[in-house]
Write a protein that holds these residues in place. Structure first.
Motif, mmCIF file in Angstrom:
data_model
loop_
_atom_site.group_PDB
_atom_site.id
_atom_site.type_symbol
_atom_site.label_atom_id
_atom_site.label_comp_id
_atom_site.label_asym_id
_atom_site.label_seq_id
_atom_site.Cartn_x
_atom_site.Cartn_y
_atom_site.Cartn_z
ATOM 1 N N ASP A 137 29.033 -12.484 -13.563
ATOM 2 C CA ASP A 137 28.381 -11.306 -13.411
ATOM 3 C C ASP A 137 27.478 -11.130 -14.751
ATOM 4 O O ASP A 137 27.961 -10.404 -15.691
ATOM 5 N N ASP A 188 24.546 -10.014 -15.490
ATOM 6 C CA ASP A 188 23.822 -8.737 -16.047
ATOM 7 C C ASP A 188 24.748 -7.521 -15.856
ATOM 8 O O ASP A 188 23.990 -6.319 -15.666
ATOM 9 N N ASP A 223 25.721 -6.074 -12.998
ATOM 10 C CA ASP A 223 25.339 -5.167 -12.107
ATOM 11 C C ASP A 223 26.379 -5.046 -11.018
ATOM 12 O O ASP A 223 25.833 -4.362 -9.929
ATOM 13 N N ASP A 236 20.964 -10.556 -6.167
ATOM 14 C CA ASP A 236 20.219 -9.567 -5.903
ATOM 15 C C ASP A 236 20.543 -8.678 -4.626
ATOM 16 O O ASP A 236 19.846 -8.343 -3.622
#
Length: 581
Positions: free
Chosen positions: A81, A83, A85, A122
């Motif tokens: 992970d 980023d 998020d 995403d």
């Protein structure tokens, strides 16, 4: 990948190996009952979905018909992970041209520059979609990349990337804003050898992860040697044609730099052609040890002496050689508690005709090899395994095994079909029956497992955050594969992200090396650990996901943190992820 450089020797060895294999298969067919069906889980456990979710990547190995050795070794993959998020992103390494012109499966050369790729996850409302963010990330890999390791080496709360290669390696510092900076030279981790697998682990328990880099053989394209197949045509060489290259242990100086302490730590005394590396507390003393799988030479079990040094106990511990006393062609590796007795056991993939290894730990760091007794040896004989790992596919509380496979010498039948890179093999799944036995459940795993490919890297993680482990497979001179688990979350589970606060900052980082005992409402206690290493040249989800079967109540969690402290949590909710700091 042990073998012979001269055609006559290689023919004799191959003929003997084939004769033994067919004899063993004949005896098994005549004397063994058919394996029981995998009735407890439906067919199609995994669904392949890389391209439709945006993971559009094809590896380029640069094959030119000159049979350069590195062509058959990559690519590794990573699930991490980057980023922060809450979902797992994907990184995969890319190759380069090694000879004069592309040939066969790698033809034509991909348009544009050849670079490793970063895909951002995403994930929204359970729907997977990946976006290629390589250009925006600033990641540029130089040379011929092999594998990847992940960890937050500077304790700033963002996961960094270490890319192994046909030298020099590269360390990319995560800037916590979606970009990375190449700090390879500044950090002193730009190992110039041929590195494949690497492990981040805090061997001195000072709160900063250190780095072990497994080097393979002393090789250069200019000094590439020629080897031959049974028919007398050019083929890929075995590792013993080259000298093994020393591996390296780097100590984290806690200022963004590392110091090579290989000799000081005693790790320079013995080395081999390293392909698989993994850290775990094998003898139960609370300090992380290191296991190195070597190709054609004895494996090493480096036991942490708790004073900055290590001692190789593999031979005395029964984990260096086969039960017959022979060094095998060890490649992929994982450590996990498959028998639920509280210690980590070892699974190692091997060459065709050797059979994979299952080393069962007695809790003190002493092992017994039980692959034949467990039902793994015979079924794995026809395959050359690379990426591998313990994975509780159906969340019943028992760790199963997945291997991804691909040969290392040319297949005669494939050559006859004009396949120039003819190393394709199918993948395998071994289902844990909970009694020390495994069954080959590959047919139930899904159609993707029946597709022959030259598979190498394998990373595990809950990519869609639905409570079961999925997989990403890196194929040599082939497409990236995403295998989504369809069945695990039909049982109960508990997900744990174990994190530590940095000494200087409030940033949270994954507690790599932490062990956790989960006691379910039915009274069973299951041991797991947070780690990113293992398999082959790949990095996995550091979160701990524990299958609970039909146990429906909250669980009790006992955590042994990397520095040795023990903490207990009661009434931890199930069927969801919980972060414990």
């Amino acid at each position: 990948m042990a073998g012979f450089s001269r055609p006559s020797e290689k023919r004799k060895a191959r003929a003997a190996c084939l004769a033994f294999f067919f004899f063993a298969a004949f005896i098994a067919a005549c004397t063994s009952p058919p394996p029981p069906p995998a009735a407890s889980a439906p067919a199609g456990w995994f669904t392949e979905g890389a391209k439709e979710t945006g993971l559009d990547f094809v590896h380029f190995n640069g094959m030119s018909g000159e049979f350069y050795y590195p062509e058959i070794m990559p690519p590794g993959v990573a699930l991490f992970d980057y980023d922060n998020d809450g979902d797992l992103d994907v990184f995969v390494v890319q190759g380069q041209m090694l000879g004069s012109k592309p040939l066969g499966a790698a033809k034509p050369q991909p348009v544009g520059s050849l670079n490793s790729r970063l895909f951002r996850n995403d994930l929204k409302s359970g729907t997977l979609h990946f976006t290629d963010v390589t250009a925006a990330s600033g990641i540029v890999t130089h040379g011929y990349a092999m594998g990847v390791a992940t960890a937050d080496f500077n304790n700033d709360g963002c996961v960094d990337l270490y890319v192994t290669a046909l030298g020099p390696n590269q360390l990319f510092r995560n800037n916590c804003d979606g970009t990375f900076t190449d700090v390879s030279k500044a950090s002193h981790t730009d190992d110039a050898g041929w590195s494949i697998s690497a492990t981040f682990f805090d061997y001195d328990r000072d709160g900063y992860v250190d780095l072990f880099v497994g080097n393979y053989v002393d090789y250069s394209v200019a000094a590439n040697r020629q080897c031959f197949s049974l028919s007398g045509s050019l083929d890929y060489c075995p590792p013993h044609v080259y000298r093994a290259a020393p591996s390296h242990l780097y100590h984290n100086n806690r200022d963004g730099t590392f110091t090579d302490v290989t000799a000081k730590a005693g790790v320079s005394r013995e080395y081999g052609p390293a392909l698989g590396t993994i850290a775990a507390d094998f003898n139960g003393d609370g300090w992380p040890d290191l296991y190195v799988a070597n190709d054609g030479q004895p494996n090493q079990l480096w036991i942490n002496q708790r004073n900055g040094t290590f001692s190789n106990t593999a031979l005395l511990a029964g984990a260096a050689l086969s039960p017959e006393g022979e060094a095998k062609s060890s490649m992929g590796i994982d450590a996990g508690d498959f028998d639920n007795d509280g210690d980590d056991d070892l699974f190692i993939t091997e060459l065709t005709g050797q059979g994979h290894d299952l080393y069962v730990n007695d809790g003190t760091g002493t092992f017994e090899e039980r692959s034949a007794r467990s039902g793994i040896r015979l079924s794995s004989l026809p395959f050359t395994g690379f990426g591998a790992g313990w994975i509780d596919i159906d969340n019943d509380g028992w760790l199963d095994v997945v291997t991804v496979n691909g040969a290392v010498t040319q297949n005669v039948e494939a050559i006859a079909r004009n396949q120039p890179f003819s190393l394709q093999e199918k993948k395998q799944v071994f289902r844990n029956l909970g009694n020390g036995q495994f069954e080959d459940a590959t047919k139930a795993a899904g159609s993707a497992f029946a597709v022959p490919e030259v598979s190498r890297g394998l990373a595990f993680g809950d990519i869609d955050n639905d409570g079961d482990l999925d997989m990403v497979v890196g194929n040599d001179s082939g497409p990236l594969r995403l295998l989504i688990n369809n069945v695990g979350n039909r049982k109960h589970w508990v997900g744990l992200r174990l994190v530590l606060g940095g000494p200087e900052k409030a940033a949270l980082r994954d507690a790599v090396g932490a062990r956790v005992a989960v006691t379910a409402s039915d009274g069973r206690t299951l041991w797991r650990r947070a780690h990113t290493d293992g398999s082959y040249a790949s990095a996995r989800d550091p979160r701990v996901l524990v299958g609970l079967g039909d146990a429906s109540g909250p669980v009790k969690v006992r955590i042994t943190w990397p520095d040795g402290r023990v903490e207990e949590k009661s009434n931890v909710p199930i069927d969801r992820y919980t972060t414990i700091k």
